[in-house]
Each structure stands twice: as structure tokens, then as C-alpha cells.
Design a protein around this motif. Structure first.
Motif, PDB file in Angstrom:
ATOM      1  N   THR A   1       1.727  -3.117   7.354  1.00  0.00           N
ATOM      2  CA  THR A   1       0.609  -2.695   6.488  1.00  0.00           C
ATOM      3  C   THR A   1       1.057  -2.819   5.044  1.00  0.00           C
ATOM      4  OG1 THR A   1       1.210  -0.365   6.208  1.00  0.00           O
ATOM      5  CG2 THR A   1      -0.013  -0.932   8.203  1.00  0.00           C
ATOM      6  N   ILE A   2       0.120  -2.801   4.149  1.00  0.00           N
ATOM      7  CA  ILE A   2       0.442  -2.874   2.721  1.00  0.00           C
ATOM      8  C   ILE A   2       1.148  -1.590   2.261  1.00  0.00           C
ATOM      9  CG2 ILE A   2      -1.734  -1.969   1.809  1.00  0.00           C
ATOM     10  CD1 ILE A   2       0.178  -5.041   0.479  1.00  0.00           C
ATOM     11  N   ARG A   3       1.050  -0.526   3.081  1.00  0.00           N
ATOM     12  CA  ARG A   3       1.702   0.751   2.742  1.00  0.00           C
ATOM     13  C   ARG A   3       3.186   0.762   3.095  1.00  0.00           C
ATOM     14  NH1 ARG A   3      -3.451   2.587   4.871  1.00  0.00           N
ATOM     15  NH2 ARG A   3      -2.552   2.541   6.940  1.00  0.00           N
ATOM     16  N   GLY A   4       3.691  -0.365   3.602  1.00  0.00           N
ATOM     17  CA  GLY A   4       5.113  -0.423   3.954  1.00  0.00           C
ATOM     18  C   GLY A   4       5.440   0.466   5.128  1.00  0.00           C
ATOM     19  N   HIS A   5       6.258   1.476   4.912  1.00  0.00           N
ATOM     20  CA  HIS A   5       6.708   2.353   6.002  1.00  0.00           C
ATOM     21  C   HIS A   5       5.774   3.541   6.197  1.00  0.00           C
ATOM     22  CE1 HIS A   5      10.455   0.148   6.456  1.00  0.00           C
ATOM     23  NE2 HIS A   5      10.395   0.009   5.147  1.00  0.00           N
ATOM     24  N   ARG A   6       4.779   3.672   5.355  1.00  0.00           N
ATOM     25  CA  ARG A   6       3.828   4.776   5.472  1.00  0.00           C
ATOM     26  C   ARG A   6       2.639   4.368   6.344  1.00  0.00           C
ATOM     27  NH1 ARG A   6       6.090   4.764   0.429  1.00  0.00           N
ATOM     28  NH2 ARG A   6       6.815   6.782  -0.335  1.00  0.00           N
ATOM     29  N   THR A   7       1.968   5.362   6.929  1.00  0.00           N
ATOM     30  CA  THR A   7       0.765   5.107   7.721  1.00  0.00           C
ATOM     31  C   THR A   7      -0.370   5.920   7.120  1.00  0.00           C
ATOM     32  OG1 THR A   7       1.063   6.959   9.263  1.00  0.00           O
ATOM     33  CG2 THR A   7       2.197   4.889   9.806  1.00  0.00           C
ATOM     34  N   SER A   8      -1.549   5.830   7.722  1.00  0.00           N
ATOM     35  CA  SER A   8      -2.681   6.620   7.222  1.00  0.00           C
ATOM     36  C   SER A   8      -2.488   8.108   7.497  1.00  0.00           C
ATOM     37  CB  SER A   8      -3.990   6.130   7.845  1.00  0.00           C
ATOM     38  OG  SER A   8      -3.914   6.215   9.251  1.00  0.00           O
ATOM     39  N   ASN A   9      -1.585   8.460   8.392  1.00  0.00           N
ATOM     40  CA  ASN A   9      -1.243   9.852   8.668  1.00  0.00           C
ATOM     41  C   ASN A   9      -0.006  10.188   7.841  1.00  0.00           C
ATOM     42  OD1 ASN A   9      -0.061  12.225   9.771  1.00  0.00           O
ATOM     43  ND2 ASN A   9      -1.083  11.854  11.726  1.00  0.00           N
ATOM     44  N   ALA A  10      -0.128  11.142   6.953  1.00  0.00           N
ATOM     45  CA  ALA A  10       0.960  11.483   6.033  1.00  0.00           C
ATOM     46  C   ALA A  10       2.217  12.001   6.740  1.00  0.00           C
ATOM     47  CB  ALA A  10       0.482  12.521   5.018  1.00  0.00           C
ATOM     48  N   ARG A  11       2.122  12.291   8.038  1.00  0.00           N
ATOM     49  CA  ARG A  11       3.275  12.802   8.774  1.00  0.00           C
ATOM     50  C   ARG A  11       3.927  11.749   9.668  1.00  0.00           C
ATOM     51  NH1 ARG A  11       1.614  18.247  11.536  1.00  0.00           N
ATOM     52  NH2 ARG A  11       3.807  18.102  12.075  1.00  0.00           N
TER      53      ARG A  11
END
Length: 101
Positions: free
Chosen positions: A58-68
Motif C-alpha cells: 500500500t502507499i502507507r508502507g508498513h501501516r494499514t487502515s487500522n492504526a493498531r
């Protein structure tokens, strides 16, 4: 290839074969059938292109739509390999996001 791999490990860790209880070996076709994301056995999620390195999965790299939840797989930058950087970068993102302010 299992025998060749075990022989090499045994070379540097004598007694290795004595402690192996079981093994499971899959070829690339079996991996692809088991999980469509592993097409042709590719654990990196596709060709290592510049675009892919910057935006996969994803464009968020290692992050997902869930902040946890963070991604630390071989499909995240810097890609598959025996280096641990995917986990390190995911942990760094988590620590940065949840650092007390």
C-alpha cells in the motif's frame, strides 16, 4: 533440495538432523495454489520494480487502515530476503505512531 539444505546445515551444526522431528517441503506450484499471493512461489508479491518498492503493498508502507495493525511481510519495503528490515521498519513505524507526546 531438502537433502542438500540439511547437509549444508549439518556441516555447520553437527547433530542438526538428529533433532528434526518433521519437515514439509512445497514446490512453487504448490505454494501458489495454497496462497494466490505466492504466485509461482514468489514471496515478495511480484517483480521488484522502483514503483513497487515505494508503494507496495500500500502507499502507507508498513501501516494499514487500522492504526493498531502494521505489515512486516516480504511484500513491504525493502522486499524479501534474510535481513529482518521489514519487521524493523514496521516496528519503527509503530513506535513512532504510539510514542507518548
Amino acid at each position: 533440495m531438502s537433502a542438500s539444505i540439511e547437509t549444508q546445515i549439518e556441516r555447520f551444526a553437527p547433530g542438526f538432523r538428529d533433532v528434526v522431528l518433521d519437515r514439509c517441503a512445497w514446490n512453487t506450484r504448490a505454494l501458489g495454489r495454497w496462497n494466490l499471493n505466492l504466485a509461482k512461489g514468489d514471496i515478495s508479491g511480484g517483480a521488484m520494480t522502483l514503483k513497487g518498492m515505494l508503494a507496495r503493498p500500500t502507499i502507507r508502507g508498513h501501516r494499514t487502515s487500522n492504526a493498531r495493525i502494521y505489515l512486516a511481510s516480504a511484500s513491504t519495503p525493502p522486499g524479501g530476503g534474510v535481513h529482518g528490515m521489514c519487521g524493523y521498519l514496521a516496528a519503527s513505524a509503530a513506535l513512532a505512531d504510539h510514542r507518548p507526546r
